[in-house]
Enzyme design. Structure first.
Site, PDB file in Angstrom:
ATOM      1  N   ARG A 248      -2.752  -5.835  -6.039  1.00  0.00           N
ATOM      2  CA  ARG A 248      -1.217  -5.603  -6.220  1.00  0.00           C
ATOM      3  C   ARG A 248      -0.807  -6.111  -7.411  1.00  0.00           C
ATOM      4  NH1 ARG A 248       0.528  -1.769  -2.651  1.00  0.00           N
ATOM      5  NH2 ARG A 248      -1.130  -1.928  -1.005  1.00  0.00           N
ATOM      6  N   GLU A 276       6.413  -1.209 -10.200  1.00  0.00           N
ATOM      7  CA  GLU A 276       5.686   0.142 -10.314  1.00  0.00           C
ATOM      8  C   GLU A 276       6.888   1.161 -10.495  1.00  0.00           C
ATOM      9  OE1 GLU A 276       2.970   0.527  -7.057  1.00  0.00           O
ATOM     10  OE2 GLU A 276       1.048  -0.202  -8.079  1.00  0.00           O
ATOM     11  N   HIS A 295      -1.290   4.259  -9.534  1.00  0.00           N
ATOM     12  CA  HIS A 295      -1.534   3.766  -8.166  1.00  0.00           C
ATOM     13  C   HIS A 295      -2.291   4.981  -7.420  1.00  0.00           C
ATOM     14  CE1 HIS A 295       0.308   0.926  -4.985  1.00  0.00           C
ATOM     15  NE2 HIS A 295      -0.981   1.708  -4.535  1.00  0.00           N
TER      16      HIS A 295
END
Length: 349
Positions: A248, A276, A295
């Site tokens: 993360r 993000e 991601h």
């Protein structure tokens, strides 16, 4: 005489995720094990039709974007099969459901596979200096001078540090076994004995950072891990080391990372950031020693079918009265004892 199948309902958001996660074969397995209409997907729980479906449901098959299910709307619920990392995210009060005997399963183990594969590929390329070599090759358009090549290059007897013996972390360790690499791990629950069983050494976070040619992050996002990879830890990395983050974004202190990256002393491969994506004017977009991927390490494209296959197998086990192969404790943060909690999304679990 055929016994009556448990009544099941699907909940996803959007409904189109069902077709992406469950192949035709997996959908057929669900329909064979449970009384379910795979074309009928709940995306909300406020309407009358949705509430009627929930009132009779014994099994909830859910995934990313599913609406939260209150206890009072699903009085007959016995099981939750979750095509993602944390089943409790689709329940308003997981403890209350558990108190009524509801059991749960998640697909975190399936989602760990592509994350570990991405990490393995990145580790091997980082140790080869592939990104820097590509930049130099494009800039000079000639082969490198092998006489001036750094000695700290390649995947022979290099050290890989792993932070977090999560499901992904452990799978990365398994994938690294065929290579001539030394693997050292920091994880709070790891003992010298359990590390030896994994074929690795365990050490403190500082010791792991100081030894690592590549430091790969796989810890959960918890209050104690926010900003865990801070200026002190980053300063311990050897010159030329690579930091890989598929955990993360918030486990890394970004200002401290940027300060190190500006010097050119280390490289970073970041599949996750906080936020993000990075803000438009973030230096992460432009620094030459940073690889940013959106991601993508977790399940994507055809890999989503691995999640559907796992859920179909768990549905079959439930219909046969067998315990789940991938259970989740709804009363304990949503994670099995050997796994780490993670936030939700189609990337990592």
């Amino acid at each position: 005489m055929k016994t009556q199948q448990p009544r099941a309902v699907l909940a996803f958001g959007p409904a189109s995720l069902v077709g992406r996660i469950f192949s035709h074969e997996a959908a057929g397995r669900l329909a064979a094990a449970l009384d379910v209409d795979v074309d009928q997907v709940l995306t909300e729980v406020a309407s009358g039709p949705a509430r009627r479906l929930l009132a009779s449901a014994e099994v909830l098959i859910a995934g990313w974007g599913a609406p939260e299910i209150p206890v009072e709307l699903a009085p007959r619920l016995r099981a939750v099969l979750y095509a993602g990392g944390v089943a409790r995210t689709c329940l308003t009060d997981p403890g209350a459901h558990a108190a009524r005997g509801v059991v749960a399963s998640n697909a975190r183990a399936a989602n760990a596979v592509p994350v570990a594969e991405y990490t393995l590929a990145t580790i091997l390329l980082a140790n080869k200096g592939a990104r820097a070599a590509e930049r130099e090759f494009r800039a000079h358009r000639r082969l490198p001078d092998r006489e001036r090549e750094p000695t700290r290059l390649g995947n022979y007897r290099r050290t890989v540090g792993i932070v977090g013996a999560s499901q992904v972390g452990r799978r990365v360790i398994e994938l690294l076994r065929p290579f001539d690499l030394d693997v050292v791990v920091h994880s709070p629950e790891l003992t010298p004995q359990s590390a030896a069983a994994l074929g690795v050494r365990c050490a403190t976070l500082d010791e792991v950072a100081a030894q690592s040619d590549v430091l790969s992050l796989h810890q959960p996002l918890l209050p104690e891990t926010v900003g865990q990879i801070d200026a002190r830890v980053l300063a311990l990395l050897p010159d030329g080391a690579t930091l890989i983050n598929t955990a993360r974004g918030a486990v890394v202190d970004e200002p401290a990372l940027l300060a190190e990256l500006r010097t050119g002393r280390i490289d970073a491969v970041l599949d996750v950031t906080a936020p993000e994506p990075p803000v438009p004017d973030s230096e992460l977009w432009d620094l030459p020693n940073v690889v940013l991927t959106p991601h993508i390490a977790g399940s994507a494209g055809g890999e989503l079918h691995r999640l559907g296959d796992l859920v179909a197998a768990e549905a079959e086990r439930f219909a046969q009265g067998l315990p789940f192969a991938h259970p989740e404790d709804l009363t304990d943060g949503g994670a099995p004892a050997a796994a780490a909690p993670a936030t939700e999304g189609p990337g990592h679990a």
